[in-house]
Design an enzyme around this catalytic site. Structure first.
Site, short mmCIF file in Angstrom:
data_model
loop_
_atom_site.label_atom_id
_atom_site.label_comp_id
_atom_site.label_asym_id
_atom_site.label_seq_id
_atom_site.Cartn_x
_atom_site.Cartn_y
_atom_site.Cartn_z
N ILE A 1 0.83 -1.22 0.00
CA ILE A 1 0.00 0.00 0.00
C ILE A 1 0.85 1.26 0.00
O ILE A 1 0.37 2.35 -0.26
CB ILE A 1 -0.97 0.06 1.21
CG1 ILE A 1 -0.20 0.15 2.54
CG2 ILE A 1 -1.93 -1.10 1.21
CD1 ILE A 1 -1.06 0.60 3.72
N ASP A 2 2.15 1.12 0.31
CA ASP A 2 2.98 2.30 0.58
C ASP A 2 3.38 3.10 -0.67
O ASP A 2 3.80 4.25 -0.55
CB ASP A 2 4.27 1.88 1.31
CG ASP A 2 3.98 1.26 2.67
OD1 ASP A 2 2.92 1.55 3.24
OD2 ASP A 2 4.83 0.48 3.15
N ALA B 1 -7.05 18.60 2.55
CA ALA B 1 -6.50 18.77 3.91
C ALA B 1 -5.64 20.03 3.91
O ALA B 1 -4.76 20.20 3.07
CB ALA B 1 -5.68 17.54 4.30
N GLN C 1 -6.37 0.69 6.69
CA GLN C 1 -5.83 1.07 5.37
C GLN C 1 -5.30 -0.13 4.58
O GLN C 1 -5.08 -0.03 3.38
CB GLN C 1 -4.68 2.08 5.53
CG GLN C 1 -5.10 3.38 6.15
CD GLN C 1 -3.93 4.16 6.73
OE1 GLN C 1 -3.41 5.08 6.12
NE2 GLN C 1 -3.48 3.78 7.92
O1 F6P Z 1 4.26 -1.78 4.38
C1 F6P Z 1 2.91 -1.70 4.68
C2 F6P Z 1 2.68 -1.17 6.08
O2 F6P Z 1 1.28 -1.17 6.33
C3 F6P Z 1 3.28 0.20 6.39
O3 F6P Z 1 2.50 1.25 5.85
C4 F6P Z 1 3.33 0.17 7.89
O4 F6P Z 1 4.34 1.02 8.38
C5 F6P Z 1 3.65 -1.28 8.18
O5 F6P Z 1 3.28 -2.02 7.04
C6 F6P Z 1 2.94 -1.83 9.39
O6 F6P Z 1 3.41 -3.10 9.61
P1 F6P Z 1 2.73 -4.11 10.65
O7 F6P Z 1 1.46 -4.61 10.02
O8 F6P Z 1 3.75 -5.17 10.83
O9 F6P Z 1 2.42 -3.32 11.88
#
Ligand code: F6P
Ligand code: ADP
Length: 322
Positions: free
Chosen positions: A127-128, A187, A252
């Site tokens: 998603i990033d 925003a 998200q």
């Molecule tokens: O890489 C996807 C992501 O959702 C990032 O946006 C977020 O920082 C991370 O993974 C969260 O990881 P976890 O699900 O291990 O907390």
């Protein structure tokens, strides 16, 4: 020609991963290749959690969020001896080629596997939107729509109550979900790792808007930068707005993929199978200027990040004006 192809999902899951899996399975079957799914990413490769699937497997997963074959973070895969177990498992089963759906950590594993004799092609599933060599990643559009829907809803109540909201958005080190989300919701203030505002700058901007009698203010910030609740307190003190913080979090990462994510996942999945059938490996598939491209994993990992400062500046200009 190869007779068997495997597919796995690795790293954080993303909406659209199932659509990519379905495309790989269907493209393989259409070419007379047996499709295999590997459960739980590289962990499943090492533990031989590998299953042959048929056309029924792919018939109804395109619309589902997450990944039906599971994903894992498995740091042990960085060790060559662990990867060798995976290679041996694949060779025993006669699987000569693999599609790896994940982010840049997963590509490093794919590149190393290719050097050890299993051709791998990576698909950008995160998603990033932090894969520099692809304009968009599978999952970004769905997550962005979730961000936009959430901010719209927060705006409704902020507007009713003449308040300010701090909204914390995912993205790891990449600000795209925040930048695009701020653009699509109007925003007023936004801050990311790439274009960071200090807490004092944020407070000053919100105060300015309070002085102009702005009815509601949204402050969109990327995760891993501030303590959102403490920031809300500071804003409230500086501006006089009652201020609340919302951390959007894992909402998200879920949900049925949007049409654009399904489109990208499906076309990229088909393209990846084409590369493997052509005997290629160590490649990563991305979308560049609306075209699918396959590049060396090594070169994509070293590509410089796109400079979006102009986009940030232009958006801040119009937001500061009202
Ligand atoms: O890489 C996807 C992501 O959702 C990032 O946006 C977020 O920082 C991370 O993974 C969260 O990881 P976890 O699900 O291990 O907390
Ligand atoms: P993403 O693929 O989303 O960037 P990670 O960085 O967590 O997620 O990587 C996913 C998995 O890829 C890791 O848990 C590990 O199994 C594998 N991996 C990451 N980096 C390497 C590496 N340098 N060598 C081999 N495998 C790696």
């Amino acid at each position: 020609m190869i007779k068997k192809i495997g597919v796995l999902t690795s790293g954080g899951d993303a909406p659209g991963m199932n659509a990519a899996i379905a495309a790989v399975v269907k493209a393989a079957i259409s070419k007379g290749i047996e499709p295999y799914v590997v459960k739980e990413g590289y962990k499943g490769l090492v533990n031989k959690w590998i299953e042959k699937v048929n056309i029924n497997f792919a018939s109804d997963i395109i619309s589902r969020g997450g990944t039906v074959i599971g994903s894992a973070r498995f740091v042990e895969f960085k060790e060559e001896s662990v990867r060798q177990v995976a290679v041996n498992n694949l060779k025993e089963m006669g699987i000569e080629a693999l599609v790896v759906i994940g982010g840049d950590g997963s590509y490093q594993g794919a590149e190393k596997l290719t050097r050890m004799g299993i051709n791998c092609v990576g698909l950008p599933g995160t998603i990033d939107n932090d894969i520099v060599s692809s304009d968009y990643t599978i999952g970004f559009d769905t997550a962005l729509n979730t961000v936009v829907r959430s901010i719209d809803q927060i705006r409704d109540t902020m507007q009713s109550h003449n308040r300010c909201a701090v909204v914390e958005i995912m993205g790891n080190g990449c600000g795209d979900l925040t930048l695009y989300g701020a653009t699509a919701t109007g925003a007023e203030v936004f801050s990311t790792h790439e274009s960071k505002l200090s807490e004092e700058e944020i407070c000053a901007k919100v105060k300015e808007l309070a002085e102009k009698n702005k009815r509601s203010v949204i402050v969109a910030v990327s995760e891993k930068m501030y303590d959102a609740h403490k920031l809300a307190e500071k804003i409230e003190k500086a501006s006089g707005y009652v201020t609340r913080a919302t951390i959007l979090g894992h909402v998200q990462r879920g949900g049925s993929p949007t049409a654009m994510d399904r489109y990208l996942a499906t076309t990229a999945g088909m393209f990846a199978v084409d590369q493997l059938v052509a005997g290629k490996g160590g490649l990563y598939v991305g979308m560049s200027d609306n075209k699918l491209v396959a590049r060396d994993i090594d070169s994509t990992l070293n590509m410089p990040k796109k400079d979006k400062s102009n986009e940030y500046n232009e958006l801040r200009k119009i937001n500061a004006a009202c």
